[in-house]
Design an enzyme around this catalytic site. Structure first.
Site, PDB file in Angstrom:
ATOM      1  CE1 TYR A 144     -24.445   6.380 -58.073  1.00  0.00           C
ATOM      2  CE2 TYR A 144     -25.245   4.282 -58.130  1.00  0.00           C
ATOM      3  CZ  TYR A 144     -24.920   5.208 -58.678  1.00  0.00           C
ATOM      4  OH  TYR A 144     -26.175   5.592 -59.701  1.00  0.00           O
ATOM      5  CG  ASP A 239     -27.779   1.677 -50.488  1.00  0.00           C
ATOM      6  OD1 ASP A 239     -28.254   0.669 -51.045  1.00  0.00           O
ATOM      7  OD2 ASP A 239     -27.336   2.504 -51.095  1.00  0.00           O
ATOM      8  CE  LYS A 267     -25.843  -2.746 -58.079  1.00  0.00           C
ATOM      9  NZ  LYS A 267     -25.553  -1.440 -57.196  1.00  0.00           N
TER      10      LYS A 267
HETATM   11  C1  LIG Z   1     -26.268  -0.031 -57.493  1.00  0.00           C
HETATM   12  C2  LIG Z   1     -26.516   0.630 -56.297  1.00  0.00           C
HETATM   13  C3  LIG Z   1     -27.397   1.576 -56.333  1.00  0.00           C
HETATM   14  C4  LIG Z   1     -28.415   2.049 -57.323  1.00  0.00           C
HETATM   15  O1  LIG Z   1     -28.991   1.108 -57.833  1.00  0.00           O
HETATM   16  P1  LIG Z   1     -29.648   1.142 -59.312  1.00  0.00           P
HETATM   17  O2  LIG Z   1     -30.579  -0.141 -59.462  1.00  0.00           O
HETATM   18  O3  LIG Z   1     -28.447   1.234 -60.121  1.00  0.00           O
HETATM   19  O4  LIG Z   1     -30.234   2.383 -59.558  1.00  0.00           O
HETATM   20  C5  LIG Z   1     -27.687   2.233 -54.880  1.00  0.00           C
HETATM   21  N1  LIG Z   1     -27.011   1.833 -53.580  1.00  0.00           N
HETATM   22  C6  LIG Z   1     -25.999   0.891 -53.860  1.00  0.00           C
HETATM   23  C7  LIG Z   1     -25.147   0.772 -52.752  1.00  0.00           C
HETATM   24  C8  LIG Z   1     -25.539   0.474 -55.059  1.00  0.00           C
HETATM   25  O5  LIG Z   1     -24.497  -0.450 -55.070  1.00  0.00           O
END
Ligand SMILES: *Cc1c(COP(=O)(O)O)cnc(C)c1O
Length: 429
Positions: A144, A239, A267
């Protein structure tokens, strides 16, 4: 437990907010029932509107690595707020947190702050395309990267849980530039790269996947991707929205000693406020406006309250030499306890873990990619989720999520959790 007030609040919310939630993963659609409305949180505990308290293993889906309402973070935000909440001009604190982040993470010279992980990943891919002058990207099934159009192709957790891996609203034109690979399968990635020779701008992945449960990279997988990218003039994007400042000071790049070209954050870097960021070597970052041609902007980007929270958080993680080892030891302790209880009760399972990320899968096949993550027994998971909730243990309402260990969790909390699991699995039908 009594959920009367949460249920009433959810009914009210449903009238004015789609599904009653502002992010679909918060709904209990995959497990049934109505979501718990949280009123406050402190340390390792959440307290809901009915007064029930829970040991929290979601930690706001990752950010609260030091626990909730951590004093230095809260104090920093309160003090900053008194000075005004947004100016739309540069501020000194942006340079302060940028300098600290750049010093903690290997292989980056410059960083730009945005408002979410979604924005960070979306902007990183635009930068990669602008820099390489190529259009296509490779992503992995089950990873994701936020909800921007290019990524809503087999996007893991939220999207999977709700059975819409390819969301309506994403055009064919966008979808055709996103090539889908199998996580941990380097031969598959090589085939895709060869079939699209000269057209791929970047390969983006979660260096430890956390949105199909916790799925660590197989030995050599990240290194092989690095070599493949070097050979084909492709940028490698890690990511690290979930893993950054969580697995180590320098995130997965440091833990696995593999260099990425662009790194995305979110995060933890925001200390619980809405923050994302992306970073790279200067030659790549200088492609961004106003220095370069790739446009990217944000009215509230680098917001002083968000920067204050993030700076307080990163400062603590940077200064506490023992934190990442301590988190890993707590997670290992939980892993051992859960394994014992599940084995004693003869429950078929697999537990995956890296650092302070851990996931329990009700299947005995190794969980190495999206297909194997999808094999878990969902009937067991629903009973597990609701059973634990009733025992005062809050895990994510989806079998595709990672549990996050925070430093606020005590060994007593971990023992309580293991005992609760022992009680709950005995009721499995
Ligand atoms: C949570 C997450 C996102 C998206 O971040 P948001 O602040 O919810 O837009 C992207 N990449 C990874 C790996 C994530 O866990």
């Amino acid at each position: 437990m009594n959920y009367t007030r949460s249920s009433a609040l959810f009914s009210e919310a449903e009238h004015v907010i789609p599904g009653g939630v502002n992010s679909p993963v918060r709904a209990f659609k995959a497990v049934g029932g109505t979501p718990v409305f949280v009123k406050e949180a402190k340390g390792a505990y959440l307290i809901d509107e009915d007064g029930n308290s829970y040991i929290d293993y979601i930690n706001s889906w990752g950010p609260m690595i030091l626990g909730h309402a951590h004093k230095p973070v809260v104090d920093a935000v309160i003090e900053k707020t008194k000075l005004g909440t947004s100016f739309g001009t540069p501020t000194a604190i942006e340079t302060e947190i940028a300098r600290l982040a750049v010093s903690m993470v290997p292989n980056i010279d410059k960083i730009r702050f945005v408002n979410s992980g979604t924005e960070a990943c979306m902007s990183a891919v635009r930068l990669a395309r602008g820099y390489t002058k190529k259009d296509k990207i490779i992503k992995f099934a089950g990873c994701y990267h936020g909800h921007s159009d290019s990524f809503l192709i087999q996007a893991g957790s939220g999207a999977v849980t709700f059975g819409s891996p390819n969301s309506p609203g994403v055009t064919q034109g966008t979808a055709k530039d996103t090539l889908l690979a199998k996580y941990n399968d380097i031969a598959n990635v090589k085939d895709i790269v060869e079939a699209n020779a000269g057209e791929i701008a970047c390969i983006i992945l979660e260096p430890v996947a956390g949105n199909m449960g916790c799925v660590p990279p197989k030995e050599g997988f990240l290194e092989a991707l690095r070599l493949l990218c070097d050979a084909h003039n492709i940028l490698l994007i890690f990511d690290e929205v979930m893993t950054g400042f969580r697995l180590a000071k320098g995130g997965a790049q440091e833990l696995f000693n593999v260099k990425a070209d662009i790194v995305c954050f979110g995060k933890v870097i925001g200390g619980g406020l809405p923050v994302g960021a992306f970073a790279a070597r200067a030659e790549i970052m200088n492609y961004l406006a106003p220095l370069g041609p790739v446009y990217q902007a944000g009215t509230l980007s680098g917001n002083p309250l968000a920067m204050a929270a993030g700076l307080a958080m990163l400062t603590e993680l940077n200064d506490d030499a023992g934190i990442f080892k301590r988190l890993e030891e707590k997670t290992a302790y939980l892993h051992k306890g859960l394994s014992k209880v599940l084995n004693d009760n003869k429950i078929v399972h697999t537990i995956n873990r890296t650092g302070s990320m851990i996931s329990v899968h009700f299947s005995d096949a190794p969980v190495v990619d999206f297909d194997s993550a999808a094999l878990g027994n969902n009937t067991f998971f629903k009973q597990f989720f609701h059973g634990l909730l009733d025992q005062g243990i809050y895990i994510a309402p989806s079998a595709f999520e990672t549990w996050f260990i925070s430093d606020a969790l005590s060994y007593e909390d971990l023992d309580k959790t293991i005992n609760a699991v022992n009680i709950v699995v005995k009721t499995f039908k």
